[in-house]
Scaffold this motif. Structure first.
Motif, PDB file in Angstrom:
ATOM      1  N   GLU A 120       0.836  -1.193   0.000  1.00  0.00           N
ATOM      2  CA  GLU A 120       0.000   0.000   0.000  1.00  0.00           C
ATOM      3  C   GLU A 120       0.878   1.253   0.000  1.00  0.00           C
ATOM      4  N   PRO A 121       0.448   2.298  -0.713  1.00  0.00           N
ATOM      5  CA  PRO A 121       1.184   3.575  -0.636  1.00  0.00           C
ATOM      6  C   PRO A 121       1.141   4.129   0.784  1.00  0.00           C
ATOM      7  N   SER A 122       2.186   4.819   1.161  1.00  0.00           N
ATOM      8  CA  SER A 122       2.282   5.395   2.503  1.00  0.00           C
ATOM      9  C   SER A 122       3.230   6.578   2.461  1.00  0.00           C
ATOM     10  N   ASP A 123       3.360   7.269   3.589  1.00  0.00           N
ATOM     11  CA  ASP A 123       4.326   8.356   3.668  1.00  0.00           C
ATOM     12  C   ASP A 123       5.737   7.853   3.381  1.00  0.00           C
ATOM     13  N   MET A 124       6.032   6.631   3.835  1.00  0.00           N
ATOM     14  CA  MET A 124       7.377   6.096   3.634  1.00  0.00           C
ATOM     15  C   MET A 124       7.646   5.789   2.155  1.00  0.00           C
ATOM     16  N   THR A 125       6.688   5.191   1.475  1.00  0.00           N
ATOM     17  CA  THR A 125       6.891   4.909   0.049  1.00  0.00           C
ATOM     18  C   THR A 125       6.914   6.196  -0.760  1.00  0.00           C
ATOM     19  N   GLU A 126       6.117   7.185  -0.352  1.00  0.00           N
ATOM     20  CA  GLU A 126       6.146   8.481  -1.050  1.00  0.00           C
ATOM     21  C   GLU A 126       7.506   9.143  -0.880  1.00  0.00           C
ATOM     22  N   LEU A 127       8.046   9.090   0.341  1.00  0.00           N
ATOM     23  CA  LEU A 127       9.371   9.663   0.587  1.00  0.00           C
ATOM     24  C   LEU A 127      10.434   8.920  -0.216  1.00  0.00           C
ATOM     25  N   ALA A 128      10.346   7.599  -0.242  1.00  0.00           N
ATOM     26  CA  ALA A 128      11.306   6.811  -1.019  1.00  0.00           C
ATOM     27  C   ALA A 128      11.232   7.182  -2.499  1.00  0.00           C
ATOM     28  N   ASP A 129      10.035   7.383  -3.016  1.00  0.00           N
ATOM     29  CA  ASP A 129       9.876   7.784  -4.419  1.00  0.00           C
ATOM     30  C   ASP A 129      10.534   9.139  -4.683  1.00  0.00           C
ATOM     31  N   LEU A 130      10.319  10.099  -3.775  1.00  0.00           N
ATOM     32  CA  LEU A 130      10.894  11.433  -3.955  1.00  0.00           C
ATOM     33  C   LEU A 130      12.422  11.374  -3.917  1.00  0.00           C
ATOM     34  N   LEU A 131      12.962  10.590  -2.987  1.00  0.00           N
ATOM     35  CA  LEU A 131      14.419  10.476  -2.891  1.00  0.00           C
ATOM     36  C   LEU A 131      14.995   9.781  -4.117  1.00  0.00           C
ATOM     37  N   ASP A 132      14.323   8.733  -4.564  1.00  0.00           N
ATOM     38  CA  ASP A 132      14.790   8.007  -5.742  1.00  0.00           C
ATOM     39  C   ASP A 132      14.784   8.913  -6.972  1.00  0.00           C
ATOM     40  N   ALA A 133      13.771   9.751  -7.086  1.00  0.00           N
ATOM     41  CA  ALA A 133      13.697  10.677  -8.223  1.00  0.00           C
ATOM     42  C   ALA A 133      14.830  11.691  -8.201  1.00  0.00           C
ATOM     43  N   ARG A 140      16.393   0.784   2.251  1.00  0.00           N
ATOM     44  CA  ARG A 140      15.330  -0.026   2.867  1.00  0.00           C
ATOM     45  C   ARG A 140      14.119   0.853   3.151  1.00  0.00           C
ATOM     46  N   VAL A 141      12.960   0.260   3.009  1.00  0.00           N
ATOM     47  CA  VAL A 141      11.705   0.917   3.377  1.00  0.00           C
ATOM     48  C   VAL A 141      10.929  -0.048   4.264  1.00  0.00           C
ATOM     49  N   ALA A 142      10.480   0.427   5.392  1.00  0.00           N
ATOM     50  CA  ALA A 142       9.666  -0.382   6.296  1.00  0.00           C
ATOM     51  C   ALA A 142       8.423   0.412   6.669  1.00  0.00           C
ATOM     52  N   ALA A 143       7.267  -0.123   6.306  1.00  0.00           N
ATOM     53  CA  ALA A 143       6.002   0.543   6.642  1.00  0.00           C
ATOM     54  C   ALA A 143       4.992  -0.512   7.066  1.00  0.00           C
ATOM     55  N   GLY A 144       4.172  -0.996   6.125  1.00  0.00           N
ATOM     56  CA  GLY A 144       3.188  -2.012   6.482  1.00  0.00           C
ATOM     57  C   GLY A 144       3.744  -3.411   6.537  1.00  0.00           C
ATOM     58  N   ASN A 145       4.821  -3.684   5.774  1.00  0.00           N
ATOM     59  CA  ASN A 145       5.381  -5.030   5.724  1.00  0.00           C
ATOM     60  C   ASN A 145       6.399  -5.230   6.841  1.00  0.00           C
ATOM     61  N   GLY A 146       7.558  -4.633   6.721  1.00  0.00           N
ATOM     62  CA  GLY A 146       8.543  -4.703   7.791  1.00  0.00           C
ATOM     63  C   GLY A 146       9.382  -5.967   7.814  1.00  0.00           C
ATOM     64  N   TYR A 147       9.283  -6.822   6.785  1.00  0.00           N
ATOM     65  CA  TYR A 147      10.132  -8.007   6.676  1.00  0.00           C
ATOM     66  C   TYR A 147      11.280  -7.683   5.713  1.00  0.00           C
ATOM     67  N   LEU A 148      12.502  -7.691   6.221  1.00  0.00           N
ATOM     68  CA  LEU A 148      13.658  -7.281   5.437  1.00  0.00           C
ATOM     69  C   LEU A 148      14.771  -8.315   5.568  1.00  0.00           C
ATOM     70  N   PRO A 149      15.280  -8.852   4.449  1.00  0.00           N
ATOM     71  CA  PRO A 149      16.373  -9.821   4.521  1.00  0.00           C
ATOM     72  C   PRO A 149      17.724  -9.130   4.676  1.00  0.00           C
TER      73      PRO A 149
END
Length: 428
Positions: A120-133, A140-149
């Motif tokens: 799902e879109p969130s503040d964290m994914t929006e921020l990641a998109d802006l930084l990537d641009a 790493r992005v952790a919001a609704g999922n939070g499982y990171l290898p």
């Protein structure tokens, strides 16, 4: 006829689950139907979408450390798998598989939020998109999922983000590594890690946004947009003016659940001092009438050393208006009332309520908020009340010179406790 073994039942259940996933993928994304294959050779079940040649994108259950997880794996050697909990809904799993497979088939990047392993879109994914641009490498992005290898790729481990870590984005800038967190109680926090110092420091967001330092850590979400935070990050390390001690540090670990006074001596045990010594740390001598006399030990820290340690760490956490006081009030603040608690008994709800009342009365125009520095534990109801009162309760570990959190708000204020490299996937 003998009953089937538990292994047979489990294998059949997994088989049926994969068949359901196969059907769901074809129904939700019919354009991929002719590429979908379910493979259960040697019971190594996986659902895959065929690409060109022998390549494919696959969904499978894999072991990471001590956990079994869902993982979406693509054929790119150094790519990270998209990892999901076992209880993830089927539609999320097949949509994640579709997003990765479609990106390979069309030759475009995986779309947000799936590229960040979020559904799902969130503040964290929006921020990641802006930084990537802006050309920033989002790690790493952790919001609704939070499982990171993380760890070695031939035997990856699983980092499950929860508790005080909350939602965050980690990114590598040209001159620093940053973690941007959004805490439920404190709001936005930006922390920076410098390799040469091997330490974390906190960016003064209030100053960088409005040229006004806030008294406590964090900026409420309602007062700063995602774009505002991205703009601050774009200014870079030199503009932030972060004070990071250039020495390895391990401050800020949360206290274990049930951390109690029985495991610790008094903060001032072993301190040889004149009769008025409790005043150096803001304590009333009456507090010690029912307790054993402090023992003496040559290596024990002085009350002044403890006061300086507490002050330094409160400043590092982002308490912007705390400053050194005098013998009567060792640490001063216009916004916070700091109480020093050094008793064998853990803090109770009634005691925290009493201290909170003292804090409220200490304010001239508006009530002050409470910070408790204690050498004992705290009951769960007392910690819950401290959270509702917007108070911070810290345990001071005199042997390690660090503060540890005893309630949720204090946990949110702590600096990150692991090096960035400790939570990365190693290259092949």
């Amino acid at each position: 006829m003998p009953f089937p073994s538990s292994d047979m039942v489990a294998a059949f259940s997994r088989h049926m689950h994969f068949k359901c996933l196969e059907q769901a993928l074809c129904e939700r994304h019919p354009e991929l139907a002719d590429r979908v294959r379910f493979d259960d050779v040697n019971l190594l079940m996986h659902l895959k979408v065929s690409l060109s040649g022998q390549r494919s994108v696959a969904l499978a259950q894999v072991r990471m450390g001590y956990s079994i997880v869902w993982a979406v794996m693509d054929p790119v050697l150094n790519s990270a798998p998209s990892v999901w909990p076992l209880d993830t809904p089927d539609e999320v799993l097949v949509d994640a598989l579709h997003a990765v497979a479609s990106a390979h088939l069309t030759g475009v990047p995986v779309p947000s939020p799936w590229r960040w392993n979020e559904s799902e879109p969130s503040d964290m994914t929006e921020l990641a998109d802006l930084l990537d641009a802006r050309g920033v490498r989002v790690r790493r992005v952790a919001a609704g999922n939070g499982y990171l290898p993380y760890g070695p790729r031939h035997s990856p481990k699983l980092d499950i983000v929860r508790g005080r870590d909350g939602c965050f984005v980690e990114a590598k800038l040209s001159d620093a590594f940053v973690r941007v967190s959004l805490k439920p109680a404190l709001g936005w926090l930006v922390d920076v890690y410098l390799d040469e110092c091997e330490a974390w420091g906190r960016v003064d967001l209030g100053w960088n946004l409005w040229r006004s330092t806030r008294p406590g850590p964090g900026v409420p979400r309602a007062q700063a947009s995602v774009a505002d935070i991205a703009d601050v990050l774009g200014k870079g390390l030199k503009a932030w003016d972060v004070e990071v001690p250039c020495a390895p540090t391990d401050r800020g670990e949360p206290a274990p659940a049930g951390y109690g006074s029985a495991l610790q001596e008094s903060l001032f045990a072993g301190e040889a001092a004149p009769p008025e010594w409790p005043r150096d740390v803001g304590l009333d001598i009456d507090q010690f009438h029912e307790e054993a006399e402090p023992r003496t030990s040559p290596g024990s820290p002085s009350p002044r050393h403890i006061t300086e340690t507490v002050l330094d760490q409160l400043v590092a956490f982002g308490f912007g208006d705390v400053e050194e006081g005098d013998a009567e009030v060792p640490i001063r603040s216009d916004a916070f009332h700091i109480e020093w608690h050094s008793r064998a008994k853990s803090l109770s709800t009634s005691e925290v309520q009493r201290l909170n009342g003292l804090a409220a009365a200490a304010g001239d125009d508006v009530p002050k908020r409470l910070i408790v520095i204690t050498t004992s534990g705290i009951s769960r109801p007392a910690a819950a009340f401290a959270d509702s009162a917007k108070a911070f309760v810290f345990f001071v570990d005199r042997s390690a010179d660090k503060l540890m959190a005893l309630n949720t708000r204090a946990q949110e204020a702590l600096l990150p406790h692991t090096k960035p490299a400790d939570r990365e996937l190693e290259p092949w």
